[in-house]
Design a protein around this motif. Structure first.
Motif, PDB file in Angstrom:
ATOM      1  N   SER A  99       0.852  -1.178   0.000  1.00 49.41           N
ATOM      2  CA  SER A  99       0.000   0.000   0.000  1.00 49.41           C
ATOM      3  C   SER A  99       0.888   1.228   0.000  1.00 49.41           C
ATOM      4  O   SER A  99       1.859   1.287   0.761  1.00 49.41           O
ATOM      5  CB  SER A  99      -0.906   0.004   1.239  1.00 49.41           C
ATOM      6  N   ARG A 100       0.569   2.165  -0.867  1.00 51.18           N
ATOM      7  CA  ARG A 100       1.323   3.425  -0.935  1.00 51.18           C
ATOM      8  C   ARG A 100       2.815   3.161  -1.074  1.00 51.18           C
ATOM      9  O   ARG A 100       3.637   3.706  -0.330  1.00 51.18           O
ATOM     10  CB  ARG A 100       1.023   4.287   0.290  1.00 51.18           C
ATOM     11  N   ASN A 101       3.155   2.282  -1.995  1.00 55.12           N
ATOM     12  CA  ASN A 101       4.552   1.980  -2.331  1.00 55.12           C
ATOM     13  C   ASN A 101       5.327   1.343  -1.183  1.00 55.12           C
ATOM     14  O   ASN A 101       6.570   1.433  -1.143  1.00 55.12           O
ATOM     15  CB  ASN A 101       5.270   3.245  -2.808  1.00 55.12           C
ATOM     16  N   ARG A 102       4.629   0.712  -0.277  1.00 50.91           N
ATOM     17  CA  ARG A 102       5.302   0.040   0.819  1.00 50.91           C
ATOM     18  C   ARG A 102       4.766  -1.378   0.933  1.00 50.91           C
ATOM     19  O   ARG A 102       3.557  -1.597   0.820  1.00 50.91           O
ATOM     20  CB  ARG A 102       5.086   0.796   2.128  1.00 50.91           C
ATOM     21  N   ASP A 103       5.671  -2.330   1.156  1.00 49.77           N
ATOM     22  CA  ASP A 103       5.280  -3.725   1.344  1.00 49.77           C
ATOM     23  C   ASP A 103       5.023  -3.997   2.824  1.00 49.77           C
ATOM     24  O   ASP A 103       5.727  -3.482   3.704  1.00 49.77           O
ATOM     25  CB  ASP A 103       6.396  -4.665   0.870  1.00 49.77           C
ATOM     26  N   TYR A 104       4.029  -4.828   3.070  1.00 47.96           N
ATOM     27  CA  TYR A 104       3.699  -5.264   4.424  1.00 47.96           C
ATOM     28  C   TYR A 104       3.687  -6.789   4.445  1.00 47.96           C
ATOM     29  O   TYR A 104       3.060  -7.427   3.584  1.00 47.96           O
ATOM     30  CB  TYR A 104       2.336  -4.728   4.858  1.00 47.96           C
ATOM     31  N   TRP A 105       4.358  -7.349   5.444  1.00 46.88           N
ATOM     32  CA  TRP A 105       4.489  -8.795   5.580  1.00 46.88           C
ATOM     33  C   TRP A 105       3.844  -9.252   6.886  1.00 46.88           C
ATOM     34  O   TRP A 105       3.906  -8.559   7.907  1.00 46.88           O
ATOM     35  CB  TRP A 105       5.966  -9.198   5.620  1.00 46.88           C
ATOM     36  N   GLY A 106       3.295 -10.463   6.825  1.00 45.15           N
ATOM     37  CA  GLY A 106       2.872 -11.109   8.057  1.00 45.15           C
ATOM     38  C   GLY A 106       4.089 -11.634   8.799  1.00 45.15           C
ATOM     39  O   GLY A 106       5.223 -11.610   8.298  1.00 45.15           O
ATOM     40  N   GLN A 107       3.833 -12.138  10.003  1.00 42.85           N
ATOM     41  CA  GLN A 107       4.935 -12.575  10.868  1.00 42.85           C
ATOM     42  C   GLN A 107       5.481 -13.943  10.467  1.00 42.85           C
ATOM     43  O   GLN A 107       6.561 -14.332  10.907  1.00 42.85           O
ATOM     44  CB  GLN A 107       4.477 -12.600  12.340  1.00 42.85           C
ATOM     45  N   GLY A 108       4.749 -14.666   9.643  1.00 41.17           N
ATOM     46  CA  GLY A 108       5.175 -15.996   9.219  1.00 41.17           C
ATOM     47  C   GLY A 108       4.653 -17.086  10.128  1.00 41.17           C
ATOM     48  O   GLY A 108       4.611 -16.918  11.357  1.00 41.17           O
ATOM     49  N   THR A 109       4.235 -18.192   9.539  1.00 37.70           N
ATOM     50  CA  THR A 109       3.805 -19.357  10.331  1.00 37.70           C
ATOM     51  C   THR A 109       4.505 -20.600   9.788  1.00 37.70           C
ATOM     52  O   THR A 109       4.577 -20.815   8.574  1.00 37.70           O
ATOM     53  CB  THR A 109       2.279 -19.573  10.266  1.00 37.70           C
ATOM     54  N   GLN A 110       5.024 -21.408  10.689  1.00 43.67           N
ATOM     55  CA  GLN A 110       5.764 -22.611  10.307  1.00 43.67           C
ATOM     56  C   GLN A 110       4.786 -23.729   9.975  1.00 43.67           C
ATOM     57  O   GLN A 110       3.822 -23.977  10.726  1.00 43.67           O
ATOM     58  CB  GLN A 110       6.669 -23.060  11.445  1.00 43.67           C
ATOM     59  N   VAL A 111       5.021 -24.394   8.867  1.00 47.23           N
ATOM     60  CA  VAL A 111       4.268 -25.586   8.489  1.00 47.23           C
ATOM     61  C   VAL A 111       5.267 -26.712   8.275  1.00 47.23           C
ATOM     62  O   VAL A 111       6.243 -26.544   7.531  1.00 47.23           O
ATOM     63  CB  VAL A 111       3.452 -25.358   7.200  1.00 47.23           C
ATOM     64  N   THR A 112       5.037 -27.820   8.928  1.00 41.41           N
ATOM     65  CA  THR A 112       5.904 -28.986   8.762  1.00 41.41           C
ATOM     66  C   THR A 112       5.058 -30.148   8.278  1.00 41.41           C
ATOM     67  O   THR A 112       4.103 -30.548   8.950  1.00 41.41           O
ATOM     68  CB  THR A 112       6.585 -29.357  10.084  1.00 41.41           C
TER      69      THR A 112
END
Length: 115
Positions: A99-112
């Motif tokens: 949004s507005r030339n900025r990336d936003y990421w989630g915190q990440g979730t581990q899947v095994t």
């Protein structure tokens, strides 16, 4: 501040299925393109799936036919579902939007995924 919060990580059995969700605050997800990425140990994040702002969806070749990305606009959430799981699906999954030339990421979730 825009935040993406993911949920649904854990251990899964090969051949099974899982669903991950990415819920946003301070941003309207239905107006944004959203991508899911997977990162395995020692490697860069690889793109897995995308839903464009207009609704078009696409997937990496390895998961086509086994993976679905979709929105729940009322919950301001984007989901990633995968079935017929393979051990290669193991990794940390991240959602991303911009949004507005900025990336936003989630915190990440581990899947095994076990074989």
């Amino acid at each position: 501040q825009v935040q993406l919060v993911e949920a649904g990580g854990g251990s899964e059995q090969g051949g099974g299925s899982w669903r991950r969700c990415c819920t946003a605050s301070r941003i309207v997800m239905r107006t944004k393109g959203v991508r899911w990425y997977r990162q395995t140990a020692g490697k860069e994040r690889d793109w897995v799936a995308v839903v464009a702002s207009g609704g078009a969806r696409n997937y990496e070749d390895a998961v086509k036919g086994r993976c679905t990305i979709y929105r729940d606009n009322e919950k301001n959430t984007v989901y990633l579902e995968m079935n017929s799981l393979k051990p290669e699906a193991t990794g940390v999954y991240y959602c991303k939007t911009a949004s507005r030339n900025r990336d936003y990421w989630g915190q990440g979730t581990q899947v095994t995924v076990s074989s």
